[in-house]
Scaffold this motif. Structure first.
Motif, PDB file in Angstrom:
ATOM      1  N   HIS A   1      -3.052  -5.610  -3.889  1.00  0.00           N
ATOM      2  CA  HIS A   1      -3.561  -4.664  -2.896  1.00  0.00           C
ATOM      3  C   HIS A   1      -4.509  -3.663  -3.529  1.00  0.00           C
ATOM      4  CE1 HIS A   1      -3.925  -1.309  -0.212  1.00  0.00           C
ATOM      5  NE2 HIS A   1      -3.606  -2.125   0.780  1.00  0.00           N
TER       6      HIS A   1
ATOM      7  N   HIS B   1      -9.730  -5.677   8.434  1.00  0.00           N
ATOM      8  CA  HIS B   1      -9.897  -6.626   7.337  1.00  0.00           C
ATOM      9  C   HIS B   1      -9.999  -8.064   7.867  1.00  0.00           C
ATOM     10  CE1 HIS B   1      -9.077  -3.167   5.057  1.00  0.00           C
ATOM     11  NE2 HIS B   1      -7.763  -3.272   4.954  1.00  0.00           N
TER      12      HIS B   1
ATOM     13  N   ASP C   1      -7.707  -5.162  -1.548  1.00  0.00           N
ATOM     14  CA  ASP C   1      -7.990  -4.476  -0.289  1.00  0.00           C
ATOM     15  C   ASP C   1      -8.992  -3.354  -0.580  1.00  0.00           C
ATOM     16  OD1 ASP C   1      -7.515  -2.457   1.930  1.00  0.00           O
ATOM     17  OD2 ASP C   1      -5.943  -3.872   2.481  1.00  0.00           O
TER      18      ASP C   1
ATOM     19  N   HIS D   1      -8.834  -0.522   0.595  1.00  0.00           N
ATOM     20  CA  HIS D   1      -8.059   0.725   0.516  1.00  0.00           C
ATOM     21  C   HIS D   1      -7.311   0.765  -0.815  1.00  0.00           C
ATOM     22  CE1 HIS D   1      -8.339   0.225   5.025  1.00  0.00           C
ATOM     23  NE2 HIS D   1      -8.914   1.380   4.805  1.00  0.00           N
TER      24      HIS D   1
ATOM     25  N   GLU E   1       0.884  -1.166   0.000  1.00  0.00           N
ATOM     26  CA  GLU E   1       0.000   0.000   0.000  1.00  0.00           C
ATOM     27  C   GLU E   1       0.920   1.214   0.000  1.00  0.00           C
ATOM     28  OE1 GLU E   1      -3.908   0.655   2.500  1.00  0.00           O
ATOM     29  OE2 GLU E   1      -2.153   0.996   3.724  1.00  0.00           O
TER      30      GLU E   1
ATOM     31  N   HIS F   1      -6.854  -1.928  12.439  1.00  0.00           N
ATOM     32  CA  HIS F   1      -6.734  -3.394  12.448  1.00  0.00           C
ATOM     33  C   HIS F   1      -6.621  -3.955  13.862  1.00  0.00           C
ATOM     34  CE1 HIS F   1      -6.961  -3.759   8.276  1.00  0.00           C
ATOM     35  NE2 HIS F   1      -5.762  -3.300   7.986  1.00  0.00           N
TER      36      HIS F   1
END
Ligand SMILES: [Zn+2]
Length: 488
Positions: free
Chosen positions: A105, A163, A139, A141, A11, A437
């Motif tokens: 990702h 997640h 993801d 994001h 990311e 998270h």
């Protein structure tokens, strides 16, 4: 049938002071052909799932790269090209395949590439041709674009933040991907740009309601998957921002109507949802008044968003306020870890801690510490597996405990701390360098969770992010991005 699988991602926070090079991949997750079987990393789990499901159907599986870097700045161009070309070389070598599943990702950028996922999927499409099914798990994001939705047949996004549904989504993608490869369904996607920057915790009520609505909508006829792409705001790239994505079977008018409905519900979050945040001073004033265990998230220094995890702003505030009975971590400081390991358990020594990577980290702290415990090759649970923390130490500074470690990671789970032989219940405040998270593991044992917005690489002040490459106005930088006109 023959299935080709690979996992590649990071990311990218284009504001991070940390370049992402090969060492980051090697120390976080890197396997060339057997990552799904070898690694417990959450990013590798879809490969294991896809292999098992394919073998159960009697399909042949070719597994390629499994690589993930702890989020940071742009990936070095040569590193990206080497990783990308490894996947493509394996795909060429695999010969004819009927379906391809990729765990990416969605917010990976390299020095000369703003959208690594698009570049990879386009290259895969070139190799396999128009008839082979390509499915991608991302993801939430991520940065989505119409070109990516056109190049892939299926895109499935995580729904949960934290997640907790990576593996569930992998099962879904396999199921629909294989049906598509067999010609039993005809997946179609529709995408809407919501022009929003934000962080949406699915543990908070209005976002929870949206996710539950999405799950219910998937039970409608011919609806396969709904995705709320939260976007990753700390990236000056063209497709930054939230999007609505739907995946249906064979009905373009259903896709259009449903994606408009989903986009409308996402846009409504602008009024319905404001994540609660305290300043450092507010948190210091509040904490002494609270009974029980408070878990405090230092969200702006979250390694999972590309921060150094060595920022001292909040720790300095806690030392100034005097907060015995508190636990703080995890500070990424390999030099301090080395010094403490050399000194050994029980040693008392002066230590310069944190604040090393850049201005976002604040100034280092000069402390008189006692080394309480040292753990070599520490790990932390995330999802169904464990992530490396490197060597780690538990320090005492006048009753305030600090965990430091040598491989940068966020505090995903209480075992990041309990592996030192301590109990969270013995503290009044436990600080975690993590944005969200941590929530799945810590919330059940906490009396409350408090989010603190200190300065840092992942600051939640979206109005001050410079995003000239976004190419269009974005809320909350403008109050109504759809009437503000599109930037040239
Ligand atoms: Zn994410």
């Amino acid at each position: 049938m023959k299935l080709f699988i690979a996992a590649l991602g990071t990311e990218t926070n284009t504001f991070s002071p940390l370049p992402t090079g090969r060492q980051n991949f090697d120390e976080t997750l890197y396997h060339r052909h057997d990552g799904g079987a070898q690694s417990e990393h959450y990013f590798a789990q879809p490969l294991r799932i896809w292999r098992e499901m394919a073998l159960a159907h009697g399909d042949e599986v070719v597994e390629s790269l499994c690589a993930f870097a702890q989020p940071g700045g742009r990936t070095r161009q040569s590193v990206w090209e080497t990783l990308r070309d490894s996947v493509l070389a394996d795909l060429r070598h695999a010969g004819e395949v009927q379906y391809v599943l990729l765990k990416l990702h969605g917010a990976m950028a390299a020095d000369a590439c703003d959208d690594c996922e698009l570049e990879l999927v386009l290259a895969v499409r070139d190799l396999v041709g128009p008839e082979v099914t390509i499915g991608v798990e991302l993801d939430l994001h991520c940065h989505l674009s119409p070109r990516l939705a056109a190049a892939a047949n299926l895109i499935v996004l995580y729904k949960e933040y934290p997640h907790t549904d990576v593996n569930e989504r992998a099962v879904e993608l396999f199921t629909y991907g294989r049906l598509a490869a067999m010609g039993e369904i005809r997946p179609l996607m529709a995408l809407r740009d919501c022009r929003m920057l934000g962080v949406w915790r699915t543990s908070d009520a209005p976002v929870r309601e949206l996710v539950d609505w999405m799950t219910a909508a998937e039970r409608r006829d011919n609806v396969l998957s709904l995705g709320f792409c939260h976007g990753f705001p700390w990236a000056d790239v063209p497709n930054v921002g939230a999007q609505a994505l739907v995946l249906v079977d064979g009905d373009p008018s259903l896709a259009d109507a449903l994606v408009d409905e989903l986009a409308g519900r996402i846009l409504a979050l602008r009024e319905r949802y404001q994540p609660a945040l305290l300043t450092i001073d507010e948190a210091m004033a509040l904490l002494p008044t609270l009974a029980g265990l408070s878990v405090v998230a230092d969200i702006a220094d979250n390694a999972g968003g590309g921060a150094a995890s060595d920022a001292t702003w909040l720790l300095r505030g806690m030392l100034a306020a005097g907060t015995p009975g508190a636990l703080f971590g995890a500070v990424w400081d390999p030099v301090a870890v080395r010094i403490c390991m050399e000194a050994g358990e029980g040693a008392r020594l002066p230590l310069r801690l944190g604040g090393k990577v850049g201005p976002q980290s604040g100034q280092p702290l000069d402390l008189a510490v006692t080394v309480l415990r040292v753990v070599e090759n520490a790990t932390v649970t995330f999802g169904a597996g464990r992530q490396p923390m490197g060597d780690a130490a538990l320090l005492d500074v006048d009753g305030l405990h600090i965990v430091i470690n040598s491989i940068r990671t966020q505090v995903f789970h209480p075992d990041a701390y309990t592996q030192f032989g301590i109990r969270l219940a013995d503290y009044r405040a436990v600080v975690v360098k993590s944005a969200q998270h941590f929530y799945a593991g810590f919330a059940p044992v906490a009396d409350r969770v408090i989010y603190v917005a200190a300065p840092g690489t992942v600051s939640p002040d979206f109005t001050s992010l410079a995003l000239p490459r976004a190419g269009r106005p974005l809320w909350p930088q403008v109050s109504d991005p759809f009437s503000a006109g599109v930037a040239p």
